[in-house]
Enzyme design. Structure first.
Site: not given
Ligand code: BGC
Length: 769
Positions: A488, A602
Site C-alpha cells: 500500500e 509488505q
Molecule cells: C495491510 C492490508 C491488510 C490490513 C488489515 C493493512 O495494513 O496493508 O494488507 O489487509 O492491514 O490487516
C-alpha cells in the site's frame, strides 16, 4: 519494541505495574470465545490510560463516512466493530475512597493469561491515598462451552484495616467507540431491570437495529461463607448496578462472583432475549464458577490437542506460537458462517469491519489444517452469501454482466472502506477469494463445493477481471491500469505484477472449474449457466485471449518481475541504508515521501510467488526474493510470514527464523508500536504458516501432504498436528529426523523430502535425518 512480557511456555505474564504499558497489555491479555470478547480492562475503576472494549461478534454499526473530498463510488457507511456494554465492572469503595490503581501506590501487580486453561488472572496489592492496603485476585474468562457467557471471581482482602467496603457490580452500556466519526453514541437503551442479585440491560444499535441483552447474576462469599445479599439497585441511563455494603475484618477476604451473559438478536427474536438471557444466567450460576472454569480448561485442552505446536529448546518461541494460536481460537471458532476474522478480533476497534483479504490469504491455511473442514467451508460460504452485494458493488463502479468486486473491508458484504486508492484500486482482494476456493478444494478434495457454490463466485470474479483490463494498442497486450497492490506504499500504479498475475490465474482457474463441473455435474452446471446467464463460449474466449496476451512488467537486466511499471525509476536505496530514525516510515515520513520511495510495505511480488510457487524455479524465486526483501520495510504485520516461508524454501534457515521471530512476537513485544490498538489477529495465522509451511515445508502436492522440514538451530524439536482428508497426523521434527504418527484408522502416505512414505493406521515411522 517492548520487552516486559515474561517468558513462560503456557502463560503470558506481566509482573509489576507500568501504566505506560496498560493499553498494550489490555490488548495482549484480551479474552474471547468466537462469539464475544473483550480487552483486559480492570474490573474496578481505573482513571489512567485505558481503552475500554467489549465486543459481540457480528454486531456492528454503519458509521456515516467521513472524508474530506467525496468521490463517486464511495460507500456511504463504514461498518464499525461495536464497543458493547461493559459487563466486567465491579466498583469498589473503601469507605468513601474508590479503588483505582491510577490513584494508588501499586505494591505488587501480576497479570497472567493462562492459555492452556483459557482464563485471565490478575493479582495486586495496592495502597490507597489514605494508606489502606488491599490485596485483590481477579479471575475471569469468556466461556468456550457457553459462548454467550463469561464469569469473574473477584476476591478482595483488606490487609491493614477493618472498615466497610461498598461493592458495586455493574453493567454499563454507556460506551463509545474511540473511532466514532461524529462522536456519536451507537446504542439506545431498550429496557433494563435490577434484581437483588443482578440485573440486565437491553440495548439496540442505531440504524442496524441489533439488540443485545447483557445480564449479570452475582453471589458473594465472606471469608468463604455465602453472604445473604441485600443490594440496592442503582440505575441510570444505560446502566444498572447492584450495590451492597459489607463490614470487613482485616485479613478476611470477600469474594464476588459475577456471572454474565450477552445474547444478541442475531440469534434470538428480540422479544425472547430476556427470557433466554435469564435461562443462561441461571444455568451458568447453577454450574458455579469452579465448574465453569474446569469446563473451560477441558474445552481448551480439546482445542490444544489439535492446534498446539510444541517447540522444545526455546521457551520464548514456544510462548509466542501458543499466543498466536490461542488468539486465533479466541477470535473465530467457525460454527457460524455469518462471522469472520477481524484483523483485531476482540482486542480493539481499529480497522472496523470484520473481513479483509487477510481471511482468505492468511487464515484459511490455519483453519484448513487445524479444524474440521466445515470451518473453512463456512469462511467460503460467508463470501458466497455476499456475492450479490459484491456484484452490486462492482455495478456501482461501472462494471456489468454479473462482475463482482468483493469489498476491501466488510461486515455484511457491503463495502465500507473509503480511500479511493484502496477501495477502488486494491482489487487484488478479489483474487484472494478465488485463491481460497482453490486452496480449500486442493486441500480437502471437496469438489462438490465448486458445483454448489465455488464456480458461481469464480465466474463473477473472472468477469470482473475481464472487464478491469484494457487492450493497449501501443503494447498490443492487455494492461491493468490504476491499481494498488498489497504494497500500500504505492498507489494508483499501472500493471502491478501481482494483481495482473492473480487476475489471469483467476480466469484460467475459472475455465478449469467450468470444465470440471460440466463433466462432474452437468445438470448443476446448466442450472448455474441459466441462473447467471453465463455465455460460456463467448466469455471464456475473452478470458483465454486475456490470459494469452496479458502484459506483465519484467526487468530483463536483473531478471525479476517488476512490481509495477516504472518501479526502477525510483531511487533504489535499500532499507538497510535507511537511518534508524526514519523507521517506521509510516510514522516518520509524509505520505508523499513514502509514495515516491522504493520502499515496500509488505510482500507484493513475493506474495504472488508464494501463492504460485510451483510455477517458478528456485533461481527465479531467489532472484526475486533477493531483490525485493531488501526493499521491504515489513510495516504490515502480514509481511514477515510470507518472507519466512520463502526464505525457508530457499534454504536460508537463519533468515527464515529471523522473520518467524518478528511475526511470532509481534504483539508480545509490541514490535510495530501499535499493539495498544489491538492485536494483529489475522497475521497470527501467518505465524502458524511460518512454522508449518516455513520450517515444516508443508505443501499439498497432487492430493498428498508433502514436507521439507528443517529444524531451526535454536530448537531441539518442534511438532504439530495436521488434519488432512480424514486423517490426523502428528509430525515431529528433531535432530533424529522427521517422525510421522498416523493417529487415524486409515493408512496414509505423505511425501517427506520428496520421497513417498506410507504410514499405517495408528502407526508411526521415522525418516532419519
Ligand atoms: C495491510 C492490508 C491488510 C490490513 C488489515 C493493512 O495494513 O496493508 O494488507 O489487509 O492491514 O490487516
Amino acid at each position: 519494541m517492548k520487552d516486559y512480557i515474561e517468558v513462560d511456555e503456557w502463560k503470558i505474564i506481566e509482573e509489576g505495574f507500568n501504566p505506560h504499558h496498560n493499553k498494550v497489555s489490555e490488548s495482549i491479555f484480551s479474552l474471547g470465545n468466537g462469539r464475544m470478547g473483550q480487552r483486559a480492562n480492570f474490573e474496578e475503576a481505573y482513571s489512567g490510560e485505558t481503552l475500554q472494549g467489549n465486543y459481540i461478534a457480528g454486531v456492528y454499526y454503519p458509521d456515516k463516512t467521513r472524508v474530506g473530498w467525496w468521490k463517486n463510488g464511495y460507500p456511504e457507511y463504514f461498518a464499525k466493530v461495536l464497543n458493547a456494554a461493559n459487563w466486567v465492572g465491579i466498583d469498589i469503595h473503601i469507605e468513601n475512597e474508590q479503588l483505582d490503581l491510577a490513584k494508588c501506590e501499586v505494591i505488587t501487580f501480576r497479570r497472567e493469561l493462562n492459555m492452556q486453561a483459557g482464563y485471565l488472572k490478575r493479582n495486586f496489592t495496592a495502597k490507597t491515598a489514605s494508606g489502606k492496603i488491599v490485596e485483590v485476585e481477579a479471575i475471569r474468562f469468556c466461556s468456550m462451552v457457553d459462548d454467550e457467557a463469561g464469569a469473574i471471581k473477584y476476591t478482595i482482602t483488606p490487609l491493614n484495616f477493618s472498615e466497610s467496603l461498598t461493592i458495586t457490580p455493574f453493567i454499563d452500556g454507556d460506551v463509545v467507540n474511540k473511532d466514532s466519526n461524529y462522536d456519536e453514541k451507537f446504542w439506545d437503551e431498550i429496557k433494563k431491570e435490577s434484581w437483588n442479585d443482578g440485573g440486565f440491560l437491553q440495548m439496540r444499535t442505531k440504524k442496524t437495529g441489533f439488540e443485545v441483552a447483557t445480564g449479570m447474576l452475582i453471589s458473594v462469599l465472606q471469608n468463604n461463607a455465602p453472604v445473604k445479599l441485600n443490594t440496592q439497585a442503582v440505575t441510570k441511563e444505560k446502566y444498572i448496578a447492584a450495590k451492597f455494603k459489607l463490614q470487613t475484618t482485616e485479613g478476611q477476604s470477600i469474594t464476588i462472583i459475577k456471572y454474565a451473559a450477552n445474547l444478541s438478536s442475531q440469534n434470538y427474536a428480540a422479544a425472547d432475549l430476556l427470557i433466554k438471557l435469564k435461562e443462561t444466567l441461571v444455568r451458568i450460576s447453577k454450574k458455579g464458577f469452579e465448574a465453569m472454569l474446569q469446563e473451560q480448561a477441558a474445552a481448551w485442552a480439546e482445542k490444544w490437542k489439535m492446534n498446539d505446536i510444541i517447540i522444545e529448546g526455546d521457551v520464548s518461541a514456544q510462548q509466542a506460537i501458543r499466543f498466536n494460536i490461542f488468539q486465533l481460537n479466541q477470535t473465530y471458532t467457525g460454527e457460524d458462517d455469518r462471522l469472520n476474522i477481524g484483523p483485531k478480533g476482540f482486542t480493539g476497534e481499529k480497522y472496523g469491519g470484520s473481513t479483509y483479504w487477510d481471511t482468505e490469504a492468511y487464515c484459511v491455511p490455519f483453519y484448513l489444517s487445524t479444524a474440521d473442514q466445515k470451518v473453512t467451508k463456512n469462511l467460503l460460504l460467508y463470501r458466497y452469501k455476499q456475492l450479490g452485494k459484491a456484484i452490486e458493488n462492482a455495478k456501482l463502479l461501472g462494471f456489468n454482466n454479473g462482475a463482482a468486486l468483493y469489498p476491501m473491508v466488510t461486515m455484511d458484504g457491503t463495502e465500507c472502506h473509503n480511500e479511493w486508492e484502496i477501495t477502488f484500486e486494491e482489487i487484488h482482494r478479489n483474487g484472494a477469494i478465488a485463491y481460497a476456493i482453490f486452496n480449500y478444494v486442493r486441500y480437502t478434495a471437496d469438489e462438490a463445493y465448486l458445483a454448489d457454490y465455488g464456480l458461481e463466485v469464480l465466474i463473477a470474479i473472472a468477469r470482473f477481471w475481464s472487464q478491469r483490463v484494457n487492450w493497449s494498442a501501443d503494447k498490443q497486450q492487455y494492461v491493468m491500469l490504476g491499481v494498488t497492490g498489497p504494497n500500500e506504499y504505492e498507489n494508483n500504479v499501472n500493471n502491478n505484477w501481482y494483481t495482473s498475475t492473480l487476475a489471469t490465474w483467476c480466469m484460467k482457474y475459472t475455465m478449469e472449474v467450468v470444465a470440471m463441473v460440466k463433466t462432474a455435474d452437468s445438470a448443476k452446471y446448466a442450472a448455474l449457466v441459466a441462473k447467471i446467464s453465463f455465455k460460456e463460449a463467448e466469455e471464456t474466449a475473452r478470458f483465454k485471449d486475456i490470459v494469452a496476451k496479458m502484459y506483465y512488467p519484467y526487468d530483463g537486466k536483473q531478471q525479476v518481475f517488476l512490481q509495477q511499471d516504472g518501479y526502477l525509476d525510483k531511487e533504489q536505496i535499500l532499507v538497510k541504508d535507511l537511518p534508524a530514525v526514519d523507521r517506521p516510515i509510516n510514522q516518520k515520513w509524509s505520505w508523499d515521501r513514502i509514495l515516491r520511495s522504493c520502499y515496500i510495505k509488505q510482500a507484493d511480488v513475493l506474495q504472488g510467488i508464494y501463492f504460485f510457487e510451483d510455477q517458478y524455479d528456485l533461481e527465479t524465486i531467489r532472484r526475486n526474493f533477493d531483490f525485493y526483501e531488501p526493499r521491504t520495510v515489513h510495516e504490515s504485520s502480514l509481511s514477515p510470514c510470507v518472507h519466512a516461508i520463502l526464505a525457508a524454501k530457499l534454504g536460508d534457515e537463519a533468515r527464515a527464523y529471523e522473520f518467524y521471530l518478528r511475526t511470532a512476537r509481534l504483539d508480545l513485544d509490541d514490535y510495530n508500536n501499535d499493539t495498544e490498538d489491538g492485536c494483529h489477529i489475522t497475521s497470527m495465522a501467518g505465524t502458524w504458516m511460518s512454522v508449518i509451511e516455513g520450517f515444516g515445508g508443508m505443501r499439498v502436492i497432487d492430493g498428498k501432504l508433502s514436507f521439507q522440514p528443517f529444524l531451526p538451530a535454536k530448537w531441539q524439536s518442534f511438532s504439530f498436528h495436521i488434519g488432512f482428508r480424514g486423517t490426523i497426523l502428528n509430525i515431529k521434527v528433531s535432530k533424529n529426523g522427521v517422525q510421522i504418527k498416523n493417529l487415524s484408522g486409515t493408512e496414509t502416505s505423505v511425501l517427506v523430502y520428496d520421497k513417498e512414505q506410507t504410514v499405517k493406521a495408528n502407526d508411526e515411522l521415522l525418516v532419519e535425518a
